[in-house]
Scaffold this active site. Structure first.
Site, short mmCIF file in Angstrom:
data_model
loop_
_atom_site.label_atom_id
_atom_site.label_comp_id
_atom_site.label_asym_id
_atom_site.label_seq_id
_atom_site.Cartn_x
_atom_site.Cartn_y
_atom_site.Cartn_z
N GLY A 220 0.55 -1.56 0.33
CA GLY A 220 0.18 0.12 0.00
C GLY A 220 0.95 0.89 0.00
N GLY A 263 3.19 -3.68 -4.11
CA GLY A 263 2.72 -3.81 -5.13
C GLY A 263 2.94 -2.85 -6.22
N CYS A 330 -16.74 1.53 -26.65
CA CYS A 330 -17.84 2.17 -27.45
C CYS A 330 -18.37 2.24 -25.61
CB CYS A 330 -19.39 1.09 -28.13
SG CYS A 330 -20.56 1.97 -28.85
N1 LLP Z 1 -0.99 -6.81 -0.05
C1 LLP Z 1 -2.55 -7.23 0.28
C2 LLP Z 1 -3.44 -8.03 0.87
C3 LLP Z 1 -3.74 -6.15 -1.08
O1 LLP Z 1 -5.06 -6.93 -1.14
C4 LLP Z 1 -2.63 -5.59 -2.08
C5 LLP Z 1 -3.32 -4.53 -3.19
C6 LLP Z 1 -1.55 -5.18 -1.57
C7 LLP Z 1 -0.89 -6.21 -0.85
C8 LLP Z 1 -0.39 -4.43 -2.18
O2 LLP Z 1 -1.21 -3.29 -2.31
P1 LLP Z 1 -0.21 -2.01 -3.32
O3 LLP Z 1 1.67 -1.53 -2.75
O4 LLP Z 1 0.18 -2.45 -5.22
O5 LLP Z 1 -0.89 -0.63 -3.28
N2 LLP Z 1 -6.29 -1.73 -8.58
C9 LLP Z 1 -5.63 -1.19 -7.32
C10 LLP Z 1 -5.52 -1.57 -6.46
C11 LLP Z 1 -5.83 -2.46 -5.97
C12 LLP Z 1 -4.87 -3.37 -4.61
C13 LLP Z 1 -5.50 -4.86 -4.02
N3 LLP Z 1 -4.51 -5.48 -2.84
C14 LLP Z 1 -5.71 0.08 -8.52
O6 LLP Z 1 -5.55 -0.12 -9.46
O7 LLP Z 1 -5.23 1.07 -7.67
#
Ligand code: LLP
Length: 402
Positions: A220, A263, A330
């Site tokens: 996050g 991520g 579309c």
């Molecule tokens: N760990 C868990 C349990 C998670 O659910 C997530 C992301 C992460 C780690 C990694 O989070 P990050 O470091 O990437 O913020 N599709 C959305 C983001 C959804 C994230 C879902 N879970 C976007 O494009 O902003």
């Protein structure tokens, strides 16, 4: 941009558009920034591969000696396919049937369970024969927007912290070996105190678990979308996390490992989405530049109203004008509603930034359009790591009735 306009033009000429382009060295840099910040602490970094699962990217993380966090059994299988050893693979499950937990157990990876129901089933089947982690919902509101906030008290994720007693009863009933506690409060959290708050919630419950080896604080971290955007201050986070753990030594023995699952931080800025302008349309109030893509390829602007910086690499010194950059899907399909860009001509190449995380990964074939190609730039070389999909792919798995 970490790649030059010339490189993007060459990639477009060689592989066509639309194409996702990833820069390996930027991924390495981000990983190293993170590991360096925590070098004095027992921290492990698990790449949350849901952001981008192309196996060549997973291989790159493997070469960096990273660990990997998976959100489905298929991600677990991809990680193992890429050659990650089971000890480095974490499966943080959410809302899944017990069969997936059984599969993960059979594969031998670390599992964080996120419901009392699955914990009970796990206890019935495996007892204390296989250590398991639990994901808690700390009831903390955090994250860039409600769709990506996961730790609050109305979120489906994790076992609510207020159900600790029920959880402990299950642990006792089946004599479970709980080796980890996990929280993930959301994505795009820039305030490091949110992580500290999460840790404090966990400190209250750590004494109930005598066999812990790790505390998993999820991912996050906030990245920059615009110049000067506030981001998670990683050195400050490292300092505060270090202090918090120093002030709360594990009451049950040796120091706990601290895990993170980023991520976006690792891949967002390393990725670009390369598109070509198909048509310009001047209307009374709005000048539209329509590219050969749409939200089927990069859904984040429409889904989260996220900002992706756009550069017209074909005319970088052109007079600036305001454009609505739209796609060819579309339905309303806008990448940028009112964006000042160097003058755009039909055929120009537009590069969208911050496309490494949740870009290709959330793409689809909606409107029966092909999914983009993916190119990895490493040591200055261009490697095609996924072909653009084709008409065969549209028909794949369809059973055509006579
Ligand atoms: N760990 C868990 C349990 C998670 O659910 C997530 C992301 C992460 C780690 C990694 O989070 P990050 O470091 O990437 O913020 N599709 C959305 C983001 C959804 C994230 C879902 N879970 C976007 O494009 O902003």
């Amino acid at each position: 941009m970490t790649l030059s306009h010339h490189q993007f033009s060459e990639i477009a000429a060689q592989f066509g558009t639309p194409t996702y382009v990833y820069h390996a060295e930027t991924i390495s840099k981000q990983y190293q920034l993170l590991t360096a910040a925590f070098v004095d602490q027992p921290v492990k970094i698990f790449y949350a591969c849901k952001a981008l699962t192309n196996v060549s990217i997973l291989n790159h993380f493997k070469s960096l000696d990273a660990n990997i966090d998976c959100s489905s059994i298929n991600e677990v299988k991809l990680a193992l396919y890429a050659g990650f050893p089971v000890e480095k693979v974490l499966y943080t499950s959410n809302g899944i049937g017990f069969d997936e937990i059984e599969e993960a157990r059979a594969l031998g990876v670390t599992i964080n369970v996120d419901s009392l129901s699955n914990l009970k089933k796990f206890g019935e089947k495996y007892g204390r024969s296989y250590p398991i982690g639990v994901r808690f919902r700390p009831n903390i509101m955090a994250g860039g927007n409600l769709k990506i906030a996961t730790g609050h008290d109305k979120s489906k994720f994790g076992i609510p912290i207020d159900q600790l007693e029920e959880l402990l009863a299950i642990v006792q009933q089946y004599d479970l070996c709980i080796n980890g506690l996990h929280i993930h409060t959301g994505s795009e959290i820039k305030d490091v105190d949110v992580f500290v708050k999460g840790i404090e919630v966990l400190f209250d419950i750590i004494p109930y678990f005598k066999e812990l080896t790790y505390i998993d604080l999820g991912g996050g971290f906030k990245v920059a979308y615009k110049k000067g955007d506030a981001v998670t201050d990683i050195p400050l986070l490292a300092k505060k996390v270090g202090e918090a753990f120093a002030n709360h030594p594990n009451p049950n023995g040796k120091p706990l490992e601290i895990w993170f699952e980023p991520g976006k931080y690792l891949v967002s800025e390393a990725g670009y989405f390369l598109t070509e302008v198909s048509v310009l349309k001047q209307t009374k109030n709005i000048l539209f530049a329509s590219v050969n893509s749409g939200f089927n390829h990069l859904i984040r602007p429409m889904f989260y109203e996220s900002y992706h910086h756009i550069t017209n690499i074909s005319n970088p010194t052109g007079v600036e004008k305001n454009y609505a950059v739209v796609g060819n899907i579309c339905e309303t399909d806008t990448f940028a509603w009112d964006r000042k860009l160097n003058e755009i001509r039909e055929g120009d190449l537009l590069v969208m930034a911050n496309a490494g995380a949740y870009g290709f990964e959330m793409s689809s074939q909606y409107n029966s359009r092909f999914q983009p190609a993916e190119v990895l730039v490493k040591d200055g070389q261009y490697h095609l790591i996924r072909k653009r999909s084709d008409f065969e792919d549209l028909l794949r798995n369809q059973i055509i009735l006579p």
